[in-house]
Design a protein around this motif. Structure first.
Motif, PDB file in Angstrom:
ATOM      1  N   ARG A  17      16.370  -8.061  12.185  1.00 44.25           N
ATOM      2  CA  ARG A  17      15.254  -8.606  12.943  1.00 44.25           C
ATOM      3  C   ARG A  17      14.184  -7.540  13.199  1.00 44.25           C
ATOM      4  NH1 ARG A  17      16.996 -11.205  18.417  1.00 44.25           N
ATOM      5  NH2 ARG A  17      17.060  -8.986  18.823  1.00 44.25           N
ATOM      6  N   ASP A  18      14.634  -6.291  13.368  1.00 41.96           N
ATOM      7  CA  ASP A  18      13.673  -5.197  13.517  1.00 41.96           C
ATOM      8  C   ASP A  18      12.815  -5.032  12.267  1.00 41.96           C
ATOM      9  OD1 ASP A  18      14.300  -4.533  16.043  1.00 41.96           O
ATOM     10  OD2 ASP A  18      15.220  -2.588  15.603  1.00 41.96           O
ATOM     11  N   LEU A  19      13.476  -5.198  11.130  1.00 43.71           N
ATOM     12  CA  LEU A  19      12.794  -4.960   9.857  1.00 43.71           C
ATOM     13  C   LEU A  19      11.993  -6.161   9.375  1.00 43.71           C
ATOM     14  CD1 LEU A  19      15.208  -2.965   7.561  1.00 43.71           C
ATOM     15  CD2 LEU A  19      12.781  -2.576   7.782  1.00 43.71           C
ATOM     16  N   LEU A  20      12.387  -7.348   9.827  1.00 45.00           N
ATOM     17  CA  LEU A  20      11.840  -8.581   9.284  1.00 45.00           C
ATOM     18  C   LEU A  20      10.308  -8.655   9.318  1.00 45.00           C
ATOM     19  CD1 LEU A  20      13.342 -10.824   7.937  1.00 45.00           C
ATOM     20  CD2 LEU A  20      13.137 -12.185  10.014  1.00 45.00           C
ATOM     21  N   PRO A  21       9.663  -8.343  10.471  1.00 43.80           N
ATOM     22  CA  PRO A  21       8.198  -8.429  10.479  1.00 43.80           C
ATOM     23  C   PRO A  21       7.561  -7.524   9.440  1.00 43.80           C
ATOM     24  CG  PRO A  21       9.031  -7.499  12.540  1.00 43.80           C
ATOM     25  CD  PRO A  21      10.197  -8.029  11.801  1.00 43.80           C
ATOM     26  N   VAL A  24       7.957  -9.194   6.040  1.00 42.62           N
ATOM     27  CA  VAL A  24       7.078 -10.360   5.903  1.00 42.62           C
ATOM     28  C   VAL A  24       5.645  -9.913   5.640  1.00 42.62           C
ATOM     29  CG1 VAL A  24       6.061 -12.309   7.145  1.00 42.62           C
ATOM     30  CG2 VAL A  24       8.519 -11.887   7.287  1.00 42.62           C
ATOM     31  N   VAL A  25       5.165  -8.947   6.434  1.00 40.32           N
ATOM     32  CA  VAL A  25       3.768  -8.506   6.273  1.00 40.32           C
ATOM     33  C   VAL A  25       3.553  -7.884   4.899  1.00 40.32           C
ATOM     34  CG1 VAL A  25       2.056  -6.854   7.094  1.00 40.32           C
ATOM     35  CG2 VAL A  25       3.332  -8.211   8.730  1.00 40.32           C
ATOM     36  N   ILE A  26       4.486  -7.026   4.480  1.00 35.90           N
ATOM     37  CA  ILE A  26       4.314  -6.366   3.182  1.00 35.90           C
ATOM     38  C   ILE A  26       4.386  -7.383   2.052  1.00 35.90           C
ATOM     39  CG2 ILE A  26       5.401  -4.760   1.559  1.00 35.90           C
ATOM     40  CD1 ILE A  26       5.914  -2.910   3.853  1.00 35.90           C
ATOM     41  N   ALA A  27       5.328  -8.323   2.162  1.00 42.07           N
ATOM     42  CA  ALA A  27       5.444  -9.354   1.126  1.00 42.07           C
ATOM     43  C   ALA A  27       4.157 -10.169   1.050  1.00 42.07           C
ATOM     44  CB  ALA A  27       6.630 -10.265   1.418  1.00 42.07           C
TER      45      ALA A  27
ATOM     46  N   ALA B 107      -1.900  -5.998  11.181  1.00 38.23           N
ATOM     47  CA  ALA B 107      -0.797  -6.946  10.997  1.00 38.23           C
ATOM     48  C   ALA B 107       0.549  -6.275  11.259  1.00 38.23           C
ATOM     49  CB  ALA B 107      -0.838  -7.524   9.578  1.00 38.23           C
ATOM     50  N   ILE B 108       0.732  -5.063  10.730  1.00 41.43           N
ATOM     51  CA  ILE B 108       1.998  -4.341  10.952  1.00 41.43           C
ATOM     52  C   ILE B 108       2.184  -4.058  12.439  1.00 41.43           C
ATOM     53  CG2 ILE B 108       3.040  -2.037  10.704  1.00 41.43           C
ATOM     54  CD1 ILE B 108       3.754  -3.606   8.365  1.00 41.43           C
TER      55      ILE B 108
END
Lengths: 244, 262
Positions: A17-21, A24-27, B107-108
């Motif tokens: 969950r820490d990594l998920l945002p 998502v943003v990079i993808a 965004a990040i």
């Protein structure tokens, strides 16, 4: 069996969950803005899996081993009454937890790498690791000192904003004297220090202390330790830069 | 594969020195001052073994994924071919041309902060203590906006190469002025929210992004311009949280006045 499975999955889910945002943003950017496939996808995926697994194990280990004793000790010292021991414990807690802070290890290594490329230090393995360790020791020392000042503040009931503003003045004054190439690293080291290990233990100390002293409000007085711990490293790392 | 295993083994050995001070402190104080045996000693030792292996795996993963990812995004977003399209003769790039860099940074910053579990815990506490004046979602969103603006402005600074201390000192002045006007109970919390927001995963990624930008943008140096994003990300939430508290208080006052006049 089901509970054991849950015990393994729940920290894994937490780290994911820490990594998920970030993922998502990079993808999103990769697909819609850059419209290019990511190079070295395999390596990145393995690395990400390591990050998730490592962080989960790390946090699990902290929860099982470190936090229960750390917190009960923080409470025990807060109630013990001996100011000297309390301050000594406060310093050690700040110092010890900062040395092991993963984000600080990462950033210090990066800073050493950049400093070596910029010819601030020699570009050898030994010089780099000495620079990184020096940086981490400086930060750890200043976090320890910050916690001591913060504990004194709770004991004496000093208003927080005087200390913070005093710290700001310290940062500004040091900025005039510090060499240009340390300033960015120094400013960053303030925010880096306070994450996974330091925050829960230091908060336990602050809240335990504030709730065991008469006339102190845990909300008003218990918070604020982290704020000191993000200010003093800036001042001391600039001092470190002047020495090197 | 074998190399990777050897590498992990070496890093694990290194992490022993990182964790050692905590072990000394905990056991030292326990034996010398508290003088009681440690309860659940087996569990504690197991916990330390988890911490060692976990830290090592995390650091290896960092080198393999988070650092390269941050640098990769910086390279791709500042690539002249991406900004101007293939075939155009790229002239000097102005700061406006890097708009996707700022959008990515914002965004990040926003997404990682909104998802931060420790921030949720703090927000719930603040809500209880303020008797509902400070909303949970409101606080989280205002911290996230603070971090987003902070990192966005930080990338702008790297692109333009302006000195970091100007921004930070200006930020400090705003914080000091706000401190005099913000509701008292929020002040300590606002100061803390600066440090809490930047998690273990976000810090390395954002650091790599800054260094990557400073390396790829012509005329910037990694040493002078590359650092500073974390400083921005820790300063701006202080401002936005106090602003949010001031706004809630002001709204509450306006409501009260309306109620009294009707």
């Amino acid at each position: 069996m089901k509970r054991q499975l849950q015990q393994i999955i729940s920290p894994l889910w937490q780290s994911t969950r820490d990594l998920l945002p970030i993922i998502v943003v990079i993808a999103f950017f990769q697909i819609f803005v850059l419209q290019k496939p990511i190079p070295n996808m395999g390596q990145l995926l393995i690395g990400t899996a390591f990050v998730v697994l490592g962080l989960s194990l790390f946090i699990k280990g902290l929860e099982v081993g470190l936090f229960p004793i750390g917190e009960s000790m923080a409470y025990a010292f807060a109630r013990k009454g001996s100011v000297l021991w309390l301050l000594l414990f406060a310093f050690s807690l700040g110092f010890g937890t900062t040395i092991a802070e993963p984000a600080l290890i990462a950033v210090a290594d990066k800073a050493a790498e950049v400093a070596a490329l910029g010819h601030v230090i020699e570009n050898t393995e030994a010089a780099r690791s000495a620079y990184a360790s020096g940086l981490r020791l400086t930060v750890a020392f200043s976090v320890g000192l910050a916690i001591v000042i913060g504990v004194l503040r709770i004991l004496k009931g000093w208003p927080i904003h005087f200390l913070i503003i005093g710290g700001y003045v310290g940062v500004v004054v040091m900025t005039f004297f510090a060499p240009e190439e340390i300033i960015g690293i120094a400013y960053d080291s303030g925010g880096v220090t306070t994450s996974t290990i330091t925050v829960p233990l230091v908060t336990a100390l602050g809240v335990g202390l504030a709730s065991s002293i008469k006339g102190r409000n845990p909300m008003l007085d218990g918070f604020g330790l982290i704020a000191f711990a993000s200010l003093t490293p800036m001042i001391f790392v600039m001092g470190y830069g002047m020495l090197i | 594969m074998m190399d990777l295993l050897i590498h992990i083994f070496h890093v694990t050995l290194d992490t022993i020195t990182d964790v050692f001070p905590i072990v000394v402190i905990i056991f030292g104080f326990q034996f010398l001052v508290i003088r009681k045996p440690i309860p659940n000693l087996g569990k504690v030792i197991l916990g330390f073994i988890y911490v060692l292996i976990g830290l090592a795996l995390f650091l290896v993963g960092l080198e393999e994924a988070l650092f390269p990812l941050g640098e990769l995004m910086a390279q791709q977003l500042t690539d002249p071919v991406f900004i101007h399209g293939i075939g155009h003769v790229a002239g000097d790039l102005m700061w406006q041309d890097y708009k996707w860099v700022y959008i990515f940074a914002i965004a990040i910053g926003f997404s990682t902060t909104i998802a931060e579990p420790s921030l949720l815990a703090v927000a719930i506490k603040a809500n209880e203590v303020s008797a509902g004046v400070i909303g949970i979602t409101g606080l989280r969103v205002s911290v996230a906006i603070g971090v987003a603006i902070g990192i966005g402005l930080g990338t702008f600074r790297i692109v333009t190469g302006t000195p970091l201390e100007y921004y930070i000192v200006a930020g400090y002045l705003i914080v000091i002025v706000q401190t005099f006007y913000a509701p008292k109970m929020i002040i300590a919390l606002a100061y803390d929210s600066g440090g809490v927001t930047t998690s273990t995963v976000t810090v390395p990624l954002v650091t790599a992004l800054g260094l990557g930008l400073a390396t790829t943008i012509p005329g910037r140096s990694a040493l002078l311009d590359g650092f500073g994003l974390i400083a921005f990300a820790s300063l701006f939430p202080i401002i936005s949280v106090m602003a949010y508290a001031q706004l809630s208080e002001w709204r509450g006052r306006v409501k009260n006045n309306e109620n009294q006049s009707t």
